[in-house]
Write an enzyme that holds these catalytic residues in place. Sequence first.
Site, PDB file in Angstrom:
ATOM      1  N   CYS A 284      44.991  49.596 -66.788  1.00 22.94           N
ATOM      2  CA  CYS A 284      43.902  49.288 -65.858  1.00 22.94           C
ATOM      3  C   CYS A 284      44.313  48.268 -64.802  1.00 22.94           C
ATOM      4  O   CYS A 284      43.472  47.557 -64.242  1.00 22.94           O
ATOM      5  CB  CYS A 284      42.668  48.799 -66.612  1.00 22.94           C
ATOM      6  SG  CYS A 284      42.050  50.017 -67.795  1.00 22.94           S
TER       7      CYS A 284
ATOM      8  N   ALA B  65      38.133  50.606 -72.740  1.00 21.10           N
ATOM      9  CA  ALA B  65      38.212  50.903 -71.309  1.00 21.10           C
ATOM     10  C   ALA B  65      37.096  51.862 -70.940  1.00 21.10           C
ATOM     11  O   ALA B  65      36.527  52.562 -71.793  1.00 21.10           O
ATOM     12  CB  ALA B  65      39.569  51.526 -70.973  1.00 21.10           C
TER      13      ALA B  65
ATOM     14  N   ARG C  55      38.477  60.354 -61.986  1.00 21.60           N
ATOM     15  CA  ARG C  55      37.637  59.212 -62.373  1.00 21.60           C
ATOM     16  C   ARG C  55      38.073  57.968 -61.613  1.00 21.60           C
ATOM     17  O   ARG C  55      39.186  57.881 -61.100  1.00 21.60           O
ATOM     18  CB  ARG C  55      37.743  58.956 -63.874  1.00 21.60           C
ATOM     19  CG  ARG C  55      39.148  58.603 -64.317  1.00 21.60           C
ATOM     20  CD  ARG C  55      39.198  57.847 -65.620  1.00 21.60           C
ATOM     21  NE  ARG C  55      40.578  57.617 -66.020  1.00 21.60           N
ATOM     22  CZ  ARG C  55      41.351  56.646 -65.553  1.00 21.60           C
ATOM     23  NH1 ARG C  55      40.885  55.825 -64.625  1.00 21.60           N
ATOM     24  NH2 ARG C  55      42.598  56.503 -65.971  1.00 21.60           N
TER      25      ARG C  55
ATOM     26  N   THR D  17      45.406  54.465 -67.668  1.00 17.37           N
ATOM     27  CA  THR D  17      44.980  54.160 -69.026  1.00 17.37           C
ATOM     28  C   THR D  17      45.687  55.102 -69.988  1.00 17.37           C
ATOM     29  O   THR D  17      46.311  56.080 -69.581  1.00 17.37           O
ATOM     30  CB  THR D  17      43.446  54.261 -69.182  1.00 17.37           C
ATOM     31  OG1 THR D  17      43.057  53.670 -70.419  1.00 17.37           O
ATOM     32  CG2 THR D  17      42.988  55.708 -69.148  1.00 17.37           C
TER      33      THR D  17
ATOM     34  N   HIS E 157      45.418  57.380 -73.660  1.00 21.50           N
ATOM     35  CA  HIS E 157      44.594  57.997 -74.688  1.00 21.50           C
ATOM     36  C   HIS E 157      45.506  58.511 -75.792  1.00 21.50           C
ATOM     37  O   HIS E 157      46.603  59.017 -75.514  1.00 21.50           O
ATOM     38  CB  HIS E 157      43.781  59.176 -74.135  1.00 21.50           C
ATOM     39  CG  HIS E 157      42.723  58.782 -73.162  1.00 21.50           C
ATOM     40  ND1 HIS E 157      41.913  57.695 -73.343  1.00 21.50           N
ATOM     41  CD2 HIS E 157      42.344  59.344 -71.978  1.00 21.50           C
ATOM     42  CE1 HIS E 157      41.077  57.591 -72.329  1.00 21.50           C
ATOM     43  NE2 HIS E 157      41.324  58.571 -71.491  1.00 21.50           N
TER      44      HIS E 157
ATOM     45  N   GLN F 199      42.399  52.823 -62.805  1.00 22.54           N
ATOM     46  CA  GLN F 199      43.838  52.925 -62.621  1.00 22.54           C
ATOM     47  C   GLN F 199      44.455  53.684 -63.798  1.00 22.54           C
ATOM     48  O   GLN F 199      43.927  54.705 -64.214  1.00 22.54           O
ATOM     49  CB  GLN F 199      44.392  51.511 -62.424  1.00 22.54           C
ATOM     50  CG  GLN F 199      43.726  50.825 -61.214  1.00 22.54           C
ATOM     51  CD  GLN F 199      44.229  49.436 -60.935  1.00 22.54           C
ATOM     52  OE1 GLN F 199      45.422  49.199 -60.828  1.00 22.54           O
ATOM     53  NE2 GLN F 199      43.300  48.485 -60.821  1.00 22.54           N
TER      54      GLN F 199
ATOM     55  N   GLY G 214      33.934  58.626 -69.240  1.00 21.95           N
ATOM     56  CA  GLY G 214      33.127  57.732 -70.070  1.00 21.95           C
ATOM     57  C   GLY G 214      33.905  56.548 -70.590  1.00 21.95           C
ATOM     58  O   GLY G 214      34.468  55.782 -69.808  1.00 21.95           O
ATOM     59  N   ILE G 215      33.976  56.405 -71.920  1.00 25.01           N
ATOM     60  CA  ILE G 215      34.558  55.212 -72.523  1.00 25.01           C
ATOM     61  C   ILE G 215      35.640  55.592 -73.526  1.00 25.01           C
ATOM     62  O   ILE G 215      35.681  56.718 -74.028  1.00 25.01           O
ATOM     63  CB  ILE G 215      33.486  54.354 -73.229  1.00 25.01           C
ATOM     64  CG1 ILE G 215      32.891  55.095 -74.423  1.00 25.01           C
ATOM     65  CG2 ILE G 215      32.385  53.951 -72.241  1.00 25.01           C
ATOM     66  CD1 ILE G 215      31.938  54.249 -75.276  1.00 25.01           C
TER      67      ILE G 215
ATOM     68  N   GLY H 289      35.872  54.571 -67.511  1.00 25.19           N
ATOM     69  CA  GLY H 289      36.122  55.142 -66.195  1.00 25.19           C
ATOM     70  C   GLY H 289      35.144  56.278 -65.987  1.00 25.19           C
ATOM     71  O   GLY H 289      34.906  57.068 -66.910  1.00 25.19           O
TER      72      GLY H 289
END
Length: 235
Positions: free
Chosen positions: A193, A162, A87, A92, A94, A90, A175-176, A164
């Site tokens: 990011c 966020a 994606r 991120t 989760h 930078q 997605g988001i 990507g």
Amino acid sequence: MTDTRETIAIGMLPRQAGSPVEWRVSDRIVPYQTALAEMDARADAIAAGRQAELVWLLEHSPLYTAGTSARAEQLIDARFPVHNVGRGGQYTYHGPGQRIAYAMLDLNRRTPDLRAYVAALEEWIIRTLAAFNVRGERREDRIGVWVRRPEKGIGHEDKIAALGIRVRKWVTLHGIAVNVEPDLTHFTGIVPCGVSEQRYGVTSLADLGLTVTMPEFDMALRQSFEALFGAAKPI
């Protein structure tokens, strides 16, 4: 020329009637590699016309992902697994308490315009947050959705969501990710990011003092999605 990050100049509703977007919600933590494999397979099937578009709502165990623009120095503490993915963007994070929405949409039947698509994703988040009286905003120099935090100081803003994406044959992947109630200390292992200025931080609905369940948030996500992208049906 109209800036599609400020206004959705080109709509993302389907140009012609067709199958509604399938809407899947996973109640259990989904392993990241499992999600990537399923997302890739579904995107290929959508491109080939074998399956309908899909939005998949889920959560992952704590992990970091590195997009195509990630730099090594932005990984401060690899306390969780790190996944290099295709994606954009930078580093991120989760993890549990974060609502991830993977959107596999066919832009051929909508508008094959990446800037308009990114703007629509931002608008999706902004409208969803508004349902909980949170004012999310986009920024020209920073991707994602931000919340002003004047109580923290002049010019302070926190990122609450966020995004990507990757596009293959005009079918979208990834997605988001919206922070509902994640452990915000987990973001300190990376430069989220690529934004390192002290006046920019990370927040969540819980951090803003809101108690929102994931089903409540999902309902608002779906309502906002349908207004921008068209009908969605549970599977």
